[in-house]
Motif scaffolding. Structure first.
Motif, PDB file in Angstrom:
ATOM      1  N   GLY A 146      -4.006  -0.294 -12.008  1.00 56.71           N
ATOM      2  CA  GLY A 146      -3.017   0.710 -11.657  1.00 56.71           C
ATOM      3  C   GLY A 146      -3.633   2.101 -11.551  1.00 56.71           C
ATOM      4  O   GLY A 146      -3.353   2.849 -10.608  1.00 56.71           O
ATOM      5  N   THR A 147      -4.487   2.440 -12.505  1.00 56.68           N
ATOM      6  CA  THR A 147      -5.183   3.731 -12.466  1.00 56.68           C
ATOM      7  C   THR A 147      -6.076   3.821 -11.234  1.00 56.68           C
ATOM      8  O   THR A 147      -6.080   4.828 -10.517  1.00 56.68           O
ATOM      9  N   ALA A 148      -6.829   2.746 -10.988  1.00 54.34           N
ATOM     10  CA  ALA A 148      -7.758   2.731  -9.847  1.00 54.34           C
ATOM     11  C   ALA A 148      -7.016   2.835  -8.516  1.00 54.34           C
ATOM     12  O   ALA A 148      -7.434   3.580  -7.625  1.00 54.34           O
ATOM     13  N   SER A 149      -5.913   2.098  -8.375  1.00 55.66           N
ATOM     14  CA  SER A 149      -5.169   2.140  -7.113  1.00 55.66           C
ATOM     15  C   SER A 149      -4.549   3.514  -6.888  1.00 55.66           C
ATOM     16  O   SER A 149      -4.462   3.995  -5.760  1.00 55.66           O
ATOM     17  N   GLY A 150      -4.141   4.179  -7.974  1.00 57.40           N
ATOM     18  CA  GLY A 150      -3.636   5.541  -7.841  1.00 57.40           C
ATOM     19  C   GLY A 150      -4.710   6.497  -7.370  1.00 57.40           C
ATOM     20  O   GLY A 150      -4.470   7.338  -6.492  1.00 57.40           O
ATOM     21  N   VAL A 151      -5.909   6.371  -7.937  1.00 56.00           N
ATOM     22  CA  VAL A 151      -7.023   7.234  -7.525  1.00 56.00           C
ATOM     23  C   VAL A 151      -7.407   6.963  -6.075  1.00 56.00           C
ATOM     24  O   VAL A 151      -7.652   7.900  -5.294  1.00 56.00           O
ATOM     25  N   LEU A 152      -7.430   5.692  -5.684  1.00 55.17           N
ATOM     26  CA  LEU A 152      -7.771   5.360  -4.298  1.00 55.17           C
ATOM     27  C   LEU A 152      -6.707   5.892  -3.335  1.00 55.17           C
ATOM     28  O   LEU A 152      -7.032   6.329  -2.229  1.00 55.17           O
ATOM     29  N   GLY A 153      -5.455   5.857  -3.770  1.00 56.69           N
ATOM     30  CA  GLY A 153      -4.402   6.474  -2.963  1.00 56.69           C
ATOM     31  C   GLY A 153      -4.631   7.973  -2.833  1.00 56.69           C
ATOM     32  O   GLY A 153      -4.400   8.561  -1.773  1.00 56.69           O
ATOM     33  N   GLY A 154      -5.101   8.597  -3.925  1.00 53.15           N
ATOM     34  CA  GLY A 154      -5.421  10.017  -3.889  1.00 53.15           C
ATOM     35  C   GLY A 154      -6.592  10.319  -2.955  1.00 53.15           C
ATOM     36  O   GLY A 154      -6.597  11.339  -2.260  1.00 53.15           O
ATOM     37  N   LYS A 155      -7.567   9.419  -2.927  1.00 51.54           N
ATOM     38  CA  LYS A 155      -8.711   9.606  -2.021  1.00 51.54           C
ATOM     39  C   LYS A 155      -8.263   9.528  -0.565  1.00 51.54           C
ATOM     40  O   LYS A 155      -8.748  10.283   0.289  1.00 51.54           O
ATOM     41  N   LEU A 156      -7.350   8.608  -0.284  1.00 53.09           N
ATOM     42  CA  LEU A 156      -6.814   8.510   1.077  1.00 53.09           C
ATOM     43  C   LEU A 156      -6.080   9.798   1.450  1.00 53.09           C
ATOM     44  O   LEU A 156      -6.247  10.326   2.562  1.00 53.09           O
ATOM     45  N   MET A 157      -5.305  10.309   0.518  1.00 54.44           N
ATOM     46  CA  MET A 157      -4.580  11.559   0.776  1.00 54.44           C
ATOM     47  C   MET A 157      -5.551  12.723   0.914  1.00 54.44           C
ATOM     48  O   MET A 157      -5.320  13.651   1.702  1.00 54.44           O
ATOM     49  N   TYR A 158      -6.641  12.683   0.182  1.00 52.91           N
ATOM     50  CA  TYR A 158      -7.697  13.699   0.290  1.00 52.91           C
ATOM     51  C   TYR A 158      -8.266  13.708   1.713  1.00 52.91           C
ATOM     52  O   TYR A 158      -8.475  14.772   2.312  1.00 52.91           O
ATOM     53  N   LYS A 159      -8.501  12.519   2.259  1.00 55.79           N
ATOM     54  CA  LYS A 159      -9.035  12.413   3.618  1.00 55.79           C
ATOM     55  C   LYS A 159      -8.021  12.894   4.653  1.00 55.79           C
ATOM     56  O   LYS A 159      -8.360  13.652   5.574  1.00 55.79           O
ATOM     57  N   LEU A 160      -6.772  12.446   4.504  1.00 57.96           N
ATOM     58  CA  LEU A 160      -5.746  12.781   5.492  1.00 57.96           C
ATOM     59  C   LEU A 160      -5.412  14.273   5.505  1.00 57.96           C
ATOM     60  O   LEU A 160      -5.028  14.818   6.541  1.00 57.96           O
ATOM     61  N   THR A 161      -5.542  14.925   4.351  1.00 57.02           N
ATOM     62  CA  THR A 161      -5.241  16.362   4.271  1.00 57.02           C
ATOM     63  C   THR A 161      -6.493  17.214   4.446  1.00 57.02           C
ATOM     64  O   THR A 161      -6.448  18.439   4.250  1.00 57.02           O
ATOM     65  N   LYS A 162      -7.609  16.561   4.772  1.00 56.56           N
ATOM     66  CA  LYS A 162      -8.888  17.250   4.979  1.00 56.56           C
ATOM     67  C   LYS A 162      -9.314  18.052   3.744  1.00 56.56           C
ATOM     68  O   LYS A 162      -9.698  19.223   3.831  1.00 56.56           O
ATOM     69  N   GLY A 163      -9.208  17.385   2.595  1.00 57.38           N
ATOM     70  CA  GLY A 163      -9.729  17.956   1.363  1.00 57.38           C
ATOM     71  C   GLY A 163      -8.794  18.869   0.607  1.00 57.38           C
ATOM     72  O   GLY A 163      -9.223  19.563  -0.318  1.00 57.38           O
ATOM     73  N   LYS A 164      -7.496  18.859   0.935  1.00 55.54           N
ATOM     74  CA  LYS A 164      -6.558  19.744   0.242  1.00 55.54           C
ATOM     75  C   LYS A 164      -5.956  19.119  -1.017  1.00 55.54           C
ATOM     76  O   LYS A 164      -5.353  19.822  -1.829  1.00 55.54           O
ATOM     77  N   VAL A 165      -6.095  17.806  -1.163  1.00 63.94           N
ATOM     78  CA  VAL A 165      -5.538  17.103  -2.320  1.00 63.94           C
ATOM     79  C   VAL A 165      -6.674  16.594  -3.204  1.00 63.94           C
ATOM     80  O   VAL A 165      -7.593  15.922  -2.709  1.00 63.94           O
ATOM     81  N   ASN A 166      -6.626  16.921  -4.471  1.00 60.31           N
ATOM     82  CA  ASN A 166      -7.613  16.390  -5.412  1.00 60.31           C
ATOM     83  C   ASN A 166      -7.252  14.933  -5.719  1.00 60.31           C
ATOM     84  O   ASN A 166      -6.166  14.675  -6.244  1.00 60.31           O
TER      85      ASN A 166
END
Length: 376
Positions: A298-318
């Motif tokens: 669960g922790t890992a999937s949340g972080v991976l979701g955050g990484k996807l959001m990081y890519k889609l926002t061009k680095g605006k989301v940690n």
């Protein structure tokens, strides 16, 4: 005199004690040590440990069911609040009265991170099925991955009550170990650059928005999933009390007196289900291992979701804020804040992490409703 002493001892509980009960008493004492000395979830771990200690003392009938000629044990009657699904929703009412959904409302896309972190529940569910657990048991094991003790208790009491003690202890143990389990997973899945990302300040959320949110959430979620009504309904009811601003005494009661009273009764009765005969089994080891796997995934999937959001926002989301998508409020958000400041002392991620954190509370309750719909 000697015969009297001998008779007294042979009729005492110590004369009847088994090695399994000794082991369970030792485990209860270890949990008490962790709660008191190390500060691991003391408000719940102390009552749970005492319940476990009491039920494993020989000759004690605190969980004995009533008969035609005798009343039941004290903890048997208190346990009905768990069995009948009363205590966990009341805990959710208290959580709602203490929760600020503002960060999630200000940044709605963090709901997706709360949803992503629930993947651990389904992963563990499938793993438990593979290990030979029934669907009812697998659903109860999987919910440990949500890191939400009341939800785990609510679902398990309905689907697999014989596993309640084991699952409750696993759920609350992993909640207490959030600061130990999550940082290595976060660091393994993110780069130093990603962990150092500073996020923009959240927009102010109006009082009107905060009042409307719990009402709309109740209508939509319960309309789609009626089985989620006990948890979601009480969570949003408590939050509406808080945000309305017109019933401060009710809010104060929910945040303090009611929360502590229910916590005591819930903890000691859940601990009392962990007797030696049902707890000391190979099955218990399997449940504990699957629970840890569920929480880690669960922790890992949340972080991976955050990484996807990081890519889609061009680095605006940690991407670290995705780790807070599990329901351990506010511990998971604090872990993100701590790791973030270790990388960048000027970084302040707590409020950003609270968005997926409170979304995770809603998410785990929704998943429990889904599992209850299919297996209840």
């Amino acid at each position: 005199m000697g015969n009297i002493l001998v008779d007294f001892f042979t009729e005492s509980g110590f004369a009847m004690i088994t090695y399994k009960e000794i082991i369970m008493i030792a485990i209860a004492c270890i949990f008490l040590y962790l709660a008191i000395k190390k500060g691991y979830e003391p408000y719940l771990l102390i009552p749970i440990s005492v319940g476990m200690l009491l039920v494993n003392m020989p000759g004690v009938d605190l969980m004995k069911a009533p008969t035609d000629t005798q009343v039941g044990g004290l903890l048997y009657y208190l346990y009905q609040g768990v069995k009948l699904g009363i205590f966990p929703p009341l805990i959710f009412l208290c959580i709602g009265a203490s929760t600020d959904f503002g960060p999630m409302i200000a940044n709605p896309k963090t709901i997706l991170l709360g949803a992503a972190a629930q993947f651990g529940i389904f992963f563990a569910f499938l793993g438990a099925i593979f290990l030979g657990f029934s669907g009812f048991e697998a659903a109860s094991i999987g919910i440990i991955g949500g890191a939400d003790g009341p939800t785990a208790i609510q679902l398990t009491s309905k689907l697999a009550p014989h596993l309640l003690g084991t699952i409750a202890l696993a759920a609350y143990s992993y909640m207490a170990l959030v600061p130990v389990i999550q940082p290595p997973i976060i660091r393994a899945l993110t780069t130093e650059k990603e962990r150092s990302v500073k996020m923009e300040q959240l927009r102010p959320v109006s009082k009107t928005e905060k009042i409307i949110f719990p009402i709309v959430a109740m209508i939509i979620v319960i309309g789609l999933l009626p089985t989620a009504a006990p948890l979601i309904g009480m969570l949003m009811f408590g939050n509406l009390l808080k945000e309305s601003g017109v019933v401060p005494k009710l809010v104060e009661t929910a945040q303090n007196s009611l929360l502590y009273i229910i916590t005591i009764m819930l903890g000691i009765t859940v601990g009392a289900t962990a007797n030696a005969e049902t707890f000391l089994t190979v099955q218990t080891l399997g449940i504990t291992a699957m629970g840890l796997l569920a929480f880690s995934v669960g922790t890992a999937s949340g972080v991976l979701g955050g990484k996807l959001m990081y890519k889609l926002t061009k680095g605006k989301v940690n991407p670290m804020i995705g780790a807070a998508g599990v329901s351990a409020v506010p511990m998971a958000a604090r872990v993100v804040q701590k790791v973030g400041q270790e990388e960048n002392p000027s970084n302040f991620l707590l409020m950003h992490a609270m968005g997926p954190n409170v979304a995770g509370v809603i998410g785990s309750a929704v998943v429990a409703g889904i599992l209850l719909k299919f297996f209840g």
